[in-house]
Design an enzyme around this catalytic site. Sequence first.
Site, PDB file in Angstrom:
ATOM      1  N   HIS A 106      -3.714  -5.108   0.230  1.00 37.40           N
ATOM      2  CA  HIS A 106      -3.135  -5.877   1.151  1.00 37.40           C
ATOM      3  C   HIS A 106      -3.402  -7.369   1.478  1.00 37.40           C
ATOM      4  O   HIS A 106      -4.264  -7.747   1.925  1.00 37.40           O
ATOM      5  CB  HIS A 106      -4.099  -5.097   2.628  1.00 37.40           C
ATOM      6  CG  HIS A 106      -3.657  -3.642   2.734  1.00 37.40           C
ATOM      7  ND1 HIS A 106      -2.726  -3.415   3.689  1.00 37.40           N
ATOM      8  CD2 HIS A 106      -4.293  -2.603   2.082  1.00 37.40           C
ATOM      9  CE1 HIS A 106      -2.844  -1.934   3.872  1.00 37.40           C
ATOM     10  NE2 HIS A 106      -3.754  -1.322   2.894  1.00 37.40           N
ATOM     11  N   GLU A 146      -2.032  -9.222   3.167  1.00 34.40           N
ATOM     12  CA  GLU A 146      -1.868  -9.754   4.389  1.00 34.40           C
ATOM     13  C   GLU A 146      -3.357 -10.266   5.002  1.00 34.40           C
ATOM     14  O   GLU A 146      -3.459 -11.224   5.781  1.00 34.40           O
ATOM     15  CB  GLU A 146      -1.270  -9.016   5.528  1.00 34.40           C
ATOM     16  CG  GLU A 146      -2.071  -7.618   5.697  1.00 34.40           C
ATOM     17  CD  GLU A 146      -1.693  -6.692   4.923  1.00 34.40           C
ATOM     18  OE1 GLU A 146      -1.857  -5.434   5.196  1.00 34.40           O
ATOM     19  OE2 GLU A 146      -1.138  -6.829   3.723  1.00 34.40           O
ATOM     20  N   CYS A 179       0.833  -1.040   0.070  1.00 39.70           N
ATOM     21  CA  CYS A 179      -0.001   0.127   0.061  1.00 39.70           C
ATOM     22  C   CYS A 179       1.054   1.325   0.050  1.00 39.70           C
ATOM     23  O   CYS A 179       1.550   1.361  -1.124  1.00 39.70           O
ATOM     24  CB  CYS A 179      -0.992  -0.091   1.136  1.00 39.70           C
ATOM     25  SG  CYS A 179      -2.238   1.082   0.937  1.00 39.70           S
TER      26      CYS A 179
END
EC number: 6.3.4.2
Length: 539
Positions: free
Chosen positions: A505, A507, A380
């Site tokens: 993102h 994750e 990001c």
Amino acid sequence: MSFKSIFLTGGVVSSLGKGLTAASLALLLERQDLKVAMLKLDPYLNVDPGTMNPYEHGEVYVTDDGVETDLDLGHYHRFSSVQLSKYSIATSGQIYTKVLTKERNGEFLGSTVQVIPHVTNEIINVIQSCADHHKPDILIVEIGGTIGDIESLPFLEAVRQFRCEHPQDCLSIHMTYVPYLRAAKEIKTKPTQHSVQNLRSIGISPDVILCRSEAPLSTEVKRKISLFCNVPEHAVFNAIDLERSIYEMPLLLAKENISDFLLNKLGFSPKPLDLSDWQDLVEALCDKERQHVRIGLVGKYLEHKDAYKSVFEALFHASVPANCSLELVPIAPESEDLLEQLSQCDGCLIPGGFGTRSWEGKISAARYCREQNIPCFGICLGMQALVVEYARNVLDKPLANSMEMNPETPDPVVCMMEGQDSVVKGGTMRLGAYPCRIAPGSLASAAYKTDLVQERHRHRYEVNPSYIERLEEHGLKIAGVCPLGELCEIVEIPNHRWMLGVQFHPEFLSKLAKPHPLFIEFIRAAKAYSLEKANHEHR
């Protein structure tokens, strides 16, 4: 009622680990071939955590449908297979907003609007809507906060009413802390007794008491809790502090046979529970004999352990298939010895964030990793730092910047997306899952092994489309774009060991049982670099 409900409350102290417990229970119940849905009820008055300070609340977890949620939903995702959506969280802010909107629209027909019944009815509607949408066999509802907090009272009253309406289909678990006084060498049950008394005074009698403790509870202690809290002795369970990893929690609860008790209580027939695959993953994760790899995290909010929770967990997930033992090194971007600390790491991760503080430090970290050929992963804002650094030092545009950091920059290589200049900040970013088309022959393609993926986003700014051609002419590779508007999603630095930035993102999609491919390849690159350095030193 077509589904069963488990309500999880907490008492004595906050930070008991209710989210981890709920997630672990979901895993155990799914292993019984049951479909599970999860709902977090948060008592704070914010509409969502999207505008909350990470130092106060930790990370904001984003679902596929673009809802900014509590970090506990990240635990739900990482442990289980539950589908998370806007129906999986509700805050007091959302509840009161709905009630007041209905009042303004005249839906209460002139009635005096009160907490009971209007607010509590809305909470019950939220519970029912989650079940209607996800259609589970069992719905696990975690109530945030601690028994005794004034903010939680409407939620607890709604749970009381819901249990009264469906007495055979609901079960209450109360999680408490049982302290151990070292000086007296005694385990004290009085706080648990008082917490249960508070809960019962509201009208909720727990069916299960789950005791967090530093030391194992003896049969005598469990018997005492059973007697004074009015639950059967076999309904008192112990969750001792985990020494190695949070992923041991399902194994601990399975050892306590809590899922069998819950299933019998709710009218299901328990099956033999096989967690051998999960046990193997935990053992691999905790194996310190594997090759040691140091990853530096150059982030803005490192003082709060939960601000980058999903990033930390995704890195540890990836260490299992990469077969290495991970050490995460927090590095403040403002540190005077930033580059010295990076030189001692095998890889660098620059996570997301907002605002000008720490920005130049992240750019310095990106430059150092590019010039020293150190594996680097930008997420990001981290990707935007990689692009700005490349523009400054490879395109020779020293004043290049993001318009977020300097709206007057002559070279805005990162600009605000169209339609993102809203005064209202909450819930107005580019949020949720969007497709990304992967360029063949790229590092991203090697990781994903497919040409189209879905990833979750949370951002207002993008790589300026008017600079992309010049960036590519100077060697920057655009390795992924969104087919819906050709927005730049992935960049790679050419002729480098491994340097990649993503606008999304990744994750948020990683699990222990299914690590994210980009994190796996990043850790593998860092491991290879670590081996290379070790071999060079031994020559």
